[in-house]
Design a protein around this motif. Structure first.
Motif, mmCIF file in Angstrom:
data_model
loop_
_atom_site.group_PDB
_atom_site.id
_atom_site.type_symbol
_atom_site.label_atom_id
_atom_site.label_comp_id
_atom_site.label_asym_id
_atom_site.label_seq_id
_atom_site.Cartn_x
_atom_site.Cartn_y
_atom_site.Cartn_z
ATOM 1 N N ARG A 150 9.220 7.519 29.361
ATOM 2 C CA ARG A 150 9.771 8.213 28.189
ATOM 3 C C ARG A 150 8.998 7.796 26.936
ATOM 4 N N LEU A 151 8.482 8.783 26.259
ATOM 5 C CA LEU A 151 7.719 8.503 25.045
ATOM 6 C C LEU A 151 8.350 9.219 23.868
ATOM 7 N N VAL A 152 8.233 8.603 22.704
ATOM 8 C CA VAL A 152 8.702 9.250 21.482
ATOM 9 C C VAL A 152 7.868 10.504 21.260
ATOM 10 N N GLY A 153 8.525 11.595 20.905
ATOM 11 C CA GLY A 153 7.846 12.883 20.878
ATOM 12 C C GLY A 153 6.980 13.121 19.664
ATOM 13 N N ALA A 154 6.625 14.362 19.517
ATOM 14 C CA ALA A 154 5.879 14.872 18.377
ATOM 15 C C ALA A 154 4.433 14.489 18.372
ATOM 16 N N GLY A 155 3.769 15.197 19.129
ATOM 17 C CA GLY A 155 2.410 15.543 19.139
ATOM 18 C C GLY A 155 1.270 14.628 18.880
ATOM 19 N N ASP A 156 0.637 14.887 17.793
ATOM 20 C CA ASP A 156 -0.734 14.453 17.671
ATOM 21 C C ASP A 156 -0.831 12.982 17.316
ATOM 22 N N ILE A 157 -0.748 12.124 18.302
ATOM 23 C CA ILE A 157 -0.614 10.710 17.990
ATOM 24 C C ILE A 157 -1.895 10.065 17.505
ATOM 25 N N ALA A 158 -3.004 10.493 18.026
ATOM 26 C CA ALA A 158 -4.223 9.805 17.619
ATOM 27 C C ALA A 158 -4.945 10.584 16.530
ATOM 28 N N GLY A 159 -4.552 11.846 16.371
ATOM 29 C CA GLY A 159 -5.232 12.626 15.360
ATOM 30 C C GLY A 159 -6.531 13.149 15.896
ATOM 31 N N THR A 160 -6.513 14.314 16.535
ATOM 32 C CA THR A 160 -7.776 14.836 17.031
ATOM 33 C C THR A 160 -8.616 15.345 15.883
ATOM 34 N N SER A 161 -7.979 15.638 14.775
ATOM 35 C CA SER A 161 -8.779 16.029 13.618
ATOM 36 C C SER A 161 -8.260 15.303 12.385
ATOM 37 N N ALA A 162 -9.152 15.081 11.470
ATOM 38 C CA ALA A 162 -8.761 14.381 10.250
ATOM 39 C C ALA A 162 -7.688 15.160 9.514
ATOM 40 N N ALA A 163 -7.814 16.465 9.515
ATOM 41 C CA ALA A 163 -6.866 17.287 8.761
ATOM 42 C C ALA A 163 -5.458 17.154 9.329
ATOM 43 N N ALA A 164 -5.371 17.114 10.667
ATOM 44 C CA ALA A 164 -4.063 17.030 11.299
ATOM 45 C C ALA A 164 -3.345 15.753 10.885
ATOM 46 N N VAL A 165 -4.093 14.684 10.794
ATOM 47 C CA VAL A 165 -3.468 13.416 10.449
ATOM 48 C C VAL A 165 -3.182 13.322 8.962
ATOM 49 N N ALA A 166 -4.128 13.789 8.172
ATOM 50 C CA ALA A 166 -3.955 13.691 6.732
ATOM 51 C C ALA A 166 -2.710 14.456 6.275
ATOM 52 N N ASP B 162 -10.787 6.318 6.180
ATOM 53 C CA ASP B 162 -9.341 6.185 6.328
ATOM 54 C C ASP B 162 -8.733 7.554 6.589
ATOM 55 N N LEU B 163 -8.125 7.717 7.779
ATOM 56 C CA LEU B 163 -7.530 9.007 8.115
ATOM 57 C C LEU B 163 -6.006 8.968 8.024
ATOM 58 N N TYR B 406 -7.033 -5.251 4.472
ATOM 59 C CA TYR B 406 -7.010 -5.338 3.017
ATOM 60 C C TYR B 406 -7.115 -3.973 2.357
ATOM 61 N N ASN B 407 -6.132 -3.684 1.501
ATOM 62 C CA ASN B 407 -6.113 -2.431 0.749
ATOM 63 C C ASN B 407 -5.796 -1.195 1.587
ATOM 64 N N LEU B 408 -5.643 -1.346 2.903
ATOM 65 C CA LEU B 408 -5.459 -0.168 3.754
ATOM 66 C C LEU B 408 -4.125 -0.155 4.490
ATOM 67 N N LEU B 409 -3.763 -1.268 5.096
ATOM 68 C CA LEU B 409 -2.552 -1.281 5.914
ATOM 69 C C LEU B 409 -1.747 -2.543 5.610
ATOM 70 N N LYS B 410 -0.462 -2.320 5.272
ATOM 71 C CA LYS B 410 0.391 -3.476 4.965
ATOM 72 C C LYS B 410 0.896 -4.111 6.260
ATOM 73 N N THR B 411 1.052 -5.420 6.218
ATOM 74 C CA THR B 411 1.524 -6.145 7.399
ATOM 75 C C THR B 411 2.855 -5.577 7.882
ATOM 76 N N ALA B 412 3.735 -5.257 6.949
ATOM 77 C CA ALA B 412 5.063 -4.755 7.324
ATOM 78 C C ALA B 412 4.972 -3.426 8.068
ATOM 79 N N ASP B 413 3.908 -2.653 7.816
ATOM 80 C CA ASP B 413 3.749 -1.361 8.498
ATOM 81 C C ASP B 413 3.074 -1.499 9.856
ATOM 82 N N ALA B 414 2.597 -2.700 10.153
ATOM 83 C CA ALA B 414 1.710 -2.856 11.307
ATOM 84 C C ALA B 414 2.421 -3.239 12.593
ATOM 85 N N VAL B 415 3.718 -3.606 12.499
ATOM 86 C CA VAL B 415 4.391 -4.147 13.686
ATOM 87 C C VAL B 415 4.643 -3.076 14.738
#
Lengths: 389, 467
Positions: A150-166, B162-163, B406-415
């Protein structure tokens, strides 16, 4: 979700790294298989101090280099498919920590047992448990992954494109559960198929271990006799467990992924298993220690082959129906479940994979040379003098 | 209790426990690897059984230590995935490669040749054995390079894009040789060699104190002293490089080192205390001394903590600062401050201890009766570099908070979002108990090995046995 990264070259590298990780795992299960197996057999077949010393000496110089294959496979998963590494290691948290403690204590027990006579009972137990826990849990993990989790849903986890993640809300992404996180609990990992896989792995390791001890210790000794009979018994058990696991696989698991492009290959590897098993059986009955040992190593190749073929192109397939035990479909032309972590949506960037490939092309031959050196240096049977007794 | 339910805090606690424990053994084993190779080189040249005994002796202590470093290192590799899943997802494109390269290029090298060094003395030629000892050291030094590349990238990210939810590598060498890699590597490797030289001196002093293995004791003090002097002196340029990089790239950490709140030249405080509530630092300070250390100019101005607290669009007013698109955020200031000053103070103690060692060696060579006090000081000397290394890393790691990258990802967000506080309480308890057991086991063994001392094998016509 498309079964592609969107770039054919990138796809090829993703597939290459899927194969390389499978090769690393095969390397690990062949090389560490026999010394995990030796550790499990250790309290049962080595009764006297000198026999214990012989078994320890059989793995002593070798286990460290062997275990590095696992570290490399872990590092490679991180370096090639970071989201899969993150999900599996955090999702199977307690199980992974147990494996970890097993590996830590096993490593140290091998090195400390001879130097520390006062704590020898403690180190003996550590050697056994430290071999037993990982040997059992590796198979359980693989079983769960084959079934899908069982995985938490909703798609694009790694970001196949920069736009999708941004466009995603990154603050929300970091704040709570992340897409692709494991959503089952510890106990849902303990299901029948996974447990059977665990036992399959365990028995395979023990067979390898028995064959290794039989190969390394003096012929005619009591220890050699015990190793030979353990080798024969566990070799038979290996087939029994494999047939049982396959039955559950065919009845309960495989029908849910009809039409998967590489699944037929899993049957080919099942054939490899049977051939490997029959060869081992033949050499065992002939009493040929070297060829028996080599043949028992075909089994892990077949098991990892089956795993890889039935997973591809998934790394961690998502459970489609979280209620049911068995979980996902892939019909020809159909998409896999959108939440699954595949080699395509989890692949690290092309530059990262290229750099990793170059490093591997340089390093792997050197690593193989190291192994040739150490196995040549320590070839042949161990005599009692080698152990210092 | 907040601590019992806060998964972020618990994850940090667990990581701190594991990494500090790991880094008690790693520096010692890398440094001792050098001494094993040096001892074997001497034996290769002289063929003297005493030198062989020395190699065997150090190889034993080395492996007893090395194995704990290796085993607890597995924890570190796993921990990124187990406890820092969002971190792994964010940095995997960059961080995974050095980690895998470390395993492929370094771990195999050291582990395989360690097997040979341990078990194959009689099976291979003398020359191949010598090469093996150097390869073990090379492997551990190489492994340090890769993991420090990874750490340095987190401190001073470079060669990436940074994406949002992940950083993607755009320039491999730019990322690997990011602004802090070289300074950090030199600083770290030199520090582990200092540590090992102090251990070698301590063991030598122990034999002089107990009047057993006196010849070996003198030799150990001498070898440790030579390597110690070289590495302590080398630390000066390396520390300067490190300070410069911190000033350039991590303005908040740099300001925290001296608890400097207002913009201006950075002082060096000899003894002080930071009150973070009132944003003041009290103490005995030499004005401009830290500016001098970092830039060779006492008047160079650096931004203070009141500035670094917030995002800064440009540091163009400060020629010594290069950081770009600076997001702001100060670390725990007093903690960083005290750890830094502890490190500096301990460094000064190192120099004093080397002087004591030099005087002791001179006395021993002249056959004088040695006073007990200086020998005892030398025996406990390794505590200084151990503490020095740990406090240095506390500066590096606490000083970059609240950022993990540094400047990109906070420790609290990383767990790992899925790992709960109760699970963490279970695993922290297990780590504490198991690591304590390992520490006791290690200590007993190493102290036993030291007590026993180098064992010279009976030479064919030795006039007298032992020492």
């Amino acid at each position: 979700m498309l079964l592609s990264t969107g770039d054919p070259v990138h796809d090829i590298f993703a597939i290459l790294w899927f194969l390389l990780i499978a090769v690393l795992l095969i390397g690990y299960f062949i090389l560490d298989g026999f010394d995990l197996g030796s550790g499990i057999l250790y309290p049962f077949i080595a009764k006297k101090e000198n026999e214990k010393a012989l078994v320890r000496r059989a793995v002593g110089p070798l286990w460290d280099g062997n275990e590095v294959w696992l570290l490399t496979a872990g590092g490679a998963l991180f370096a090639a498919f970071a989201p899969a590494y993150a999900t599996s290691f955090s999702g199977f948290y307690l199980a992974i920590i147990l494996v970890l403690f097993g590996l830590i204590f096993r490593a140290i027990s091998i090195e400390y047992r001879d130097r520390d006579p006062k704590w020898k009972k403690f180190w003996d137990i550590a050697f056994f448990l430290g071999s037993f826990l990982p040997a059992l849990l590796f198979g359980a993990a693989i079983g769960n992954v084959i079934e899908g989790v069982r995985l938490v849903g909703a798609g694009d986890i790694a970001g196949t494109s920069a736009a999708a993640v941004a466009s995603a809300d990154t603050a929300a992404w970091f704040a709570g559960l992340s897409p692709g996180d494991y959503a089952g609990g510890f106990f849902s990992l303990l299901n029948p198929f996974a447990l059977l896989c665990a036992i399959t792995g365990l028995v395979a390791f023990i067979t390898q271990g028995a064959a290794w001890i039989a190969l390394k210790v003096p012929v005619g000794s009591e220890l050699h006799k015990r190793a030979v009979s353990a080798r024969s018994i566990f070799n038979i058990l290996e087939l029994v467990v494999f047939v049982l696991t396959s039955a559950i696989f065919f009845i309960g698991v495989a029908p849910t992924f009809d039409g998967r492009s590489l699944l037929p290959l899993a049957y080919v590897f099942a054939g490899v298993f049977v051939i490997g098993w029959a060869l081992a059986r033949f050499f065992i009955s002939k009493g040929n220690d070297l060829l028996s040992f080599l043949a028992t190593n075909i089994i892990p190749v077949a098991l990892i082959g089956i795993t890889a073929a039935s997973l591809f192109p998934n790394l961690i397939p998502a459970a489609v129906n979280p209620e049911g035990p068995i979980t996902y479909f892939l019909l020809p032309g159909a998409d896999i479940p959108a939440d699954s972590i595949t080699i395509f949506n989890a692949a690290n960037s092309l530059l990262c994979l290229t750099a990793m490939t170059i490093i591997t092309v340089i390093a792997l031959p050197i690593v193989l040379v190291y192994h040739v050196i150490i196995y040549r240096t320590f070839r042949g049977r161990i005599s009692e003098e080698d152990t210092g007794y | 209790m907040e601590l019992l339910t806060d998964a972020v805090l618990l994850s940090r606690l667990q990581f701190a426990i594991c990494v500090i424990f790991h880094f008690l053994f790693v520096p010692l084993s890398i440094g001792l690897g050098l001494f094993v190779a040096l001892a074997e080189t001497r034996y290769y040249k002289t063929g003297d059984p005493k030198d062989k005994a020395a190699t065997k002796f150090w190889a034993k202590i080395f492996t007893t230590t090395f194995i704990i470093g290796v085993a607890t290192g597995i924890t570190m590799e796993f921990s990124f995935g187990t406890n820092w899943a969002d971190y792994s997802r964010y940095v995997g494109d960059i961080f995974g490669a050095p980690l895998a390269a470390e395993a492929l290029l370094a771990f195999f090298l050291e582990s395989i040749f360690l097997g040979i060094v341990l078990f194959a003395r009689e099976k291979i030629s003398k020359k191949l054995y010598l090469v093996s000892t150097w390869l073990v050291f090379a492997g551990s030094a190489l492994s340090a390079l890769w993991i420090l590349i990874a750490n340095s990238w987190m401190q001073t990210p470079a060669g990436y894009e940074d994406l949002g939810t992940k950083a993607e590598i755009t320039d491999f060498w730019g990322a690997a040789l990011n602004p802090s890699t070289i300074a950090r590597y030199l600083h770290t490797v030199d520090s582990v060699i200092i540590l090992a030289s102090f251990v070698v001196i301590a063991v030598g002093a122990y034999y002089l104190l107990r009047k057993t293995h006196v010849d070996a004791g003198k030799k150990f003090v001498k070898t440790g002293l030579i390597v110690g002097i070289v590495s302590v002196v080398l630390m000066l340029p390396f520390a300067h490089m490190q300070a410069t990089v911190v000033a350039e790239e991590q303005p908040a950490k740099f300001a925290a080192l001296e608890g400097q709140w207002e913009d201006g030249p950075a002082a060096f405080t000899i003894l002080g205390w930071v009150d973070e509530d009132s944003k003041t630092t009290v103490g005995l300070a030499i004005p401009g001394a830290t500016s001098l250390l970092a830039s060779f100019d006492a008047s160079t101005e650096y931004p203070g903590l009141n500035t670094t607290e917030n995002a800064v669009s440009s540091f163009s007013a400060y020629p010594g600062v290069k950081a770009e698109s600076y997001q702001g955020g100060n670390p725990p200031v007093n903690f960083t401050f005290q750890a830094y000053h502890l490190m500096v103070a301990l460094y000064l103690l190192l120099i004093i201890w080397l002087i004591i060692a030099g005087v002791t060696l001179k006395g021993a060579n002249k056959g004088k009766t040695l006073g007990k006090a200086p020998l005892y000081l030398l025996v406990f000397g390794p505590l200084i570099p151990f503490l020095c290394i740990q406090s240095g890393w506390i500066v590096a790691e606490v000083g970059r908070q609240p950022w993990v990258v540094y400047n990109l990802l906070k420790t609290a967000d990383a767990v790992s979002p899925v790992v709960s506080a109760p699970e963490l309480l279970i695993t922290i308890t297990l780590f504490v108990v198991f690591y304590l057991v390992l520490f006791i086991a290690w200590l007993r063994l190493v102290l036993g090995q030291i007590k026993k001392g180098p064992q010279v094998e009976e030479a064919p016509a030795a006039p007298k046995g032992g020492e």
